[in-house]
Design an enzyme around this catalytic site. Structure first.
Site, short mmCIF file in Angstrom:
data_model
loop_
_atom_site.label_atom_id
_atom_site.label_comp_id
_atom_site.label_asym_id
_atom_site.label_seq_id
_atom_site.Cartn_x
_atom_site.Cartn_y
_atom_site.Cartn_z
N ARG A 87 0.84 -1.21 0.00
CA ARG A 87 0.00 0.00 0.00
C ARG A 87 0.88 1.26 0.00
O ARG A 87 2.10 1.18 0.21
CB ARG A 87 -0.88 0.04 1.26
CG ARG A 87 -1.85 -1.12 1.35
CD ARG A 87 -2.77 -1.02 2.57
NE ARG A 87 -2.09 -1.32 3.82
CZ ARG A 87 -1.90 -0.44 4.79
NH1 ARG A 87 -2.34 0.79 4.68
NH2 ARG A 87 -1.25 -0.79 5.89
N ASP A 102 6.92 -10.01 8.18
CA ASP A 102 6.79 -8.93 9.16
C ASP A 102 8.22 -8.46 9.47
O ASP A 102 9.01 -9.20 10.05
CB ASP A 102 6.11 -9.51 10.41
CG ASP A 102 6.03 -8.51 11.56
OD1 ASP A 102 6.72 -7.47 11.51
OD2 ASP A 102 5.29 -8.79 12.52
N ASN A 127 10.85 0.83 3.67
CA ASN A 127 9.69 1.72 3.68
C ASN A 127 8.64 1.33 4.73
O ASN A 127 7.90 2.19 5.20
CB ASN A 127 9.06 1.70 2.28
CG ASN A 127 7.65 2.25 2.28
OD1 ASN A 127 7.45 3.46 2.29
ND2 ASN A 127 6.65 1.36 2.30
N TYR A 187 7.23 8.05 17.56
CA TYR A 187 7.42 7.96 16.10
C TYR A 187 8.61 8.83 15.68
O TYR A 187 9.46 8.40 14.90
CB TYR A 187 6.14 8.41 15.41
CG TYR A 187 6.15 8.38 13.90
CD1 TYR A 187 6.02 7.18 13.20
CD2 TYR A 187 6.26 9.56 13.15
CE1 TYR A 187 6.01 7.16 11.81
CE2 TYR A 187 6.25 9.53 11.77
CZ TYR A 187 6.12 8.34 11.10
OH TYR A 187 6.11 8.31 9.72
N ALA A 216 11.16 9.65 17.44
CA ALA A 216 12.41 9.05 17.93
C ALA A 216 12.89 7.94 16.99
O ALA A 216 14.07 7.88 16.64
CB ALA A 216 12.21 8.49 19.34
N LYS A 252 12.10 7.53 13.85
CA LYS A 252 12.42 8.09 12.53
C LYS A 252 13.77 8.84 12.57
O LYS A 252 14.50 8.86 11.58
CB LYS A 252 11.30 9.00 12.04
CG LYS A 252 10.03 8.22 11.66
CD LYS A 252 10.30 7.27 10.50
CE LYS A 252 9.07 6.56 9.99
NZ LYS A 252 9.34 5.67 8.85
N ILE A 310 2.04 12.98 3.28
CA ILE A 310 1.75 12.30 2.01
C ILE A 310 0.38 11.64 2.13
O ILE A 310 0.06 11.04 3.17
CB ILE A 310 2.84 11.24 1.71
CG1 ILE A 310 4.26 11.85 1.81
CG2 ILE A 310 2.61 10.61 0.33
CD1 ILE A 310 4.55 13.00 0.87
P1 NAP Z 1 0.62 3.09 4.75
O1 NAP Z 1 -0.16 3.52 3.58
O2 NAP Z 1 -0.04 2.89 6.06
O3 NAP Z 1 1.43 1.76 4.33
C1 NAP Z 1 2.27 1.15 5.27
C2 NAP Z 1 2.92 -0.04 4.64
O4 NAP Z 1 3.81 -0.62 5.61
C3 NAP Z 1 1.93 -1.11 4.20
O5 NAP Z 1 2.28 -1.63 2.95
C4 NAP Z 1 2.08 -2.17 5.30
O6 NAP Z 1 1.91 -3.49 4.81
C5 NAP Z 1 3.54 -2.00 5.67
N1 NAP Z 1 3.82 -2.54 7.01
C6 NAP Z 1 3.32 -2.15 8.20
N2 NAP Z 1 3.78 -2.95 9.18
C7 NAP Z 1 4.59 -3.87 8.59
C8 NAP Z 1 5.36 -4.95 9.06
N3 NAP Z 1 5.39 -5.27 10.37
N4 NAP Z 1 6.08 -5.67 8.16
C9 NAP Z 1 6.06 -5.37 6.84
N5 NAP Z 1 5.33 -4.36 6.33
C10 NAP Z 1 4.61 -3.63 7.20
O7 NAP Z 1 1.80 4.13 5.05
P2 NAP Z 1 2.67 5.07 4.10
O8 NAP Z 1 2.21 6.45 4.31
O9 NAP Z 1 2.77 4.51 2.74
O10 NAP Z 1 4.08 4.93 4.85
C11 NAP Z 1 5.23 4.38 4.24
C12 NAP Z 1 6.45 4.92 4.98
O11 NAP Z 1 6.50 6.34 4.84
C13 NAP Z 1 6.42 4.64 6.48
O12 NAP Z 1 7.71 4.31 6.92
C14 NAP Z 1 5.98 5.97 7.07
O13 NAP Z 1 6.41 6.12 8.39
C15 NAP Z 1 6.66 6.93 6.12
N6 NAP Z 1 6.07 8.28 6.11
C16 NAP Z 1 4.78 8.48 5.73
C17 NAP Z 1 4.27 9.77 5.73
C18 NAP Z 1 2.86 10.08 5.33
O14 NAP Z 1 2.42 11.24 5.51
N7 NAP Z 1 2.11 9.15 4.76
C19 NAP Z 1 5.08 10.84 6.13
C20 NAP Z 1 6.38 10.59 6.50
C21 NAP Z 1 6.88 9.30 6.47
P3 NAP Z 1 0.61 -4.42 5.15
O15 NAP Z 1 -0.60 -3.56 4.94
O16 NAP Z 1 0.76 -5.53 4.14
O17 NAP Z 1 0.77 -4.90 6.56
#
Ligand code: NAP
Length: 239
Positions: free
Chosen positions: A12, A60, A87, A152, A154, A156, A185
């Site tokens: 996702r 995981d 990611n 979070y 900490a 990051k 995002i």
């Molecule tokens: P998201 O849409 O919630 O997607 C999170 C992804 O991480 C999913 O594919 C999920 O897979 C996977 N995931 C969660 N726990 C996991 C585990 N234990 N093992 C393997 N995969 C796991 O979030 P996103 O916004 O795309 O975030 C991606 C990255 O960007 C993250 O590191 C987040 O902290 C960072 N980020 C996001 C934002 C933002 O505003 N969105 C801002 C700054 C940084 P499943 O669904 O298959 O479990």
């Protein structure tokens, strides 16, 4: 021989967009997922239909044994890993004083332990080839610190420290290690917040799209003289 990218949490959001952008640019794509099996299988199928060699594996990343199995699978299936994108992540909002041990273990386990475990498993393969690129996904909160998101923030920030250290440790093996610090995002993760208000707090006046992080990751993968950098892709949020 096409290059292979291994992306954690690619079912996702940002990880999924990375899979699509790297596939469009000729990479073979190894997709890691944890809970969203249907989306991961669908994505792999879509990428294969578009002519890309893509496959997915459930792991995981907070569990070192599952990360070992993931990397063994990717090496067996694709033969080499040229780019690793760490990611996978979960968010955690709330006061530090309200945070339970379980919540802390989860956010640290997925975001920081997962990144450490993946780097630890992939690096020996990259060292053998004297080539490779790791891109860690941090956050603007890892740079600036976010009120109400101290746990979070900490983990990051820990990812940034890991990136800087590994970039020095592995530069002699021609392995580059960089970090992207996204702002807000539009993904499932951020949709529980008030995106209109967050867009107003962003100098560019909007939230980012997952593809915009994916294109920055592709740029880092293709830029052979960039290492040890933290690239803010945040519409000015981190200024
Ligand atoms: P998201 O849409 O919630 O997607 C999170 C992804 O991480 C999913 O594919 C999920 O897979 C996977 N995931 C969660 N726990 C996991 C585990 N234990 N093992 C393997 N995969 C796991 O979030 P996103 O916004 O795309 O975030 C991606 C990255 O960007 C993250 O590191 C987040 O902290 C960072 N980020 C996001 C934002 C933002 O505003 N969105 C801002 C700054 C940084 P499943 O669904 O298959 O479990």
């Amino acid at each position: 021989m096409s290059k292979t990218v291994l992306i954690t949490g690619a079912s996702r959001g940002i990880g999924r967009a990375c899979a699509q952008v790297f596939a469009q640019n000729g990479y073979s794509v190894a997709i890691d997922y944890n809970k969203s099996e249907r989306q991961a299988l669908e994505l792999a199928q879509q990428l294969r239909e578009a002519g890309c060699d893509a496959d997915c594996f459930k792991a995981d990343v907070s569990k070192s044994s599952e990360v070992r199995a993931l990397v063994d699978w990717a090496m067996g299936r694709f033969g080499h890993i040229d780019v690793l994108i760490n990611n996978a992540g979960v968010s955690l909002a709330g006061l530090l004083t309200d945070m339970t041990d379980t919540q802390w273990a989860e956010v640290r386990g997925v975001c920081l332990d997962g990144t450490v475990y993946c780097c630890r498993e992939v690096l020996p393969h990259m060292v053998r080839r004297q080539s490779g690129c790791i891109i860690n996904i941090s956050s603007v909160w890892g740079v600036r610190g976010g009120s109400y998101e101290s746990g979070y923030s900490a983990v990051k920030a820990g990812i940034i420290g890991l990136t800087l250290a590994l970039s020095k440790e592995y530069a002699p093996s021609s392995i580059r290690v960089n970090c992207i610090a996204p702002g807000v995002i539009d993904t499932d993760m951020s949709r529980c917040y008030d995106l209109t208000a967050l867009a107003q707090d962003t100098p560019l006046g909007r939230v980012g799209q997952p593809e915009e992080i994916a294109r920055a990751a592709l740029f880092m993968a293709q830029s052979g003289f960039i290492t040890g950098q933290v690239l803010g892709v945040d519409g000015g949020f981190g200024m």
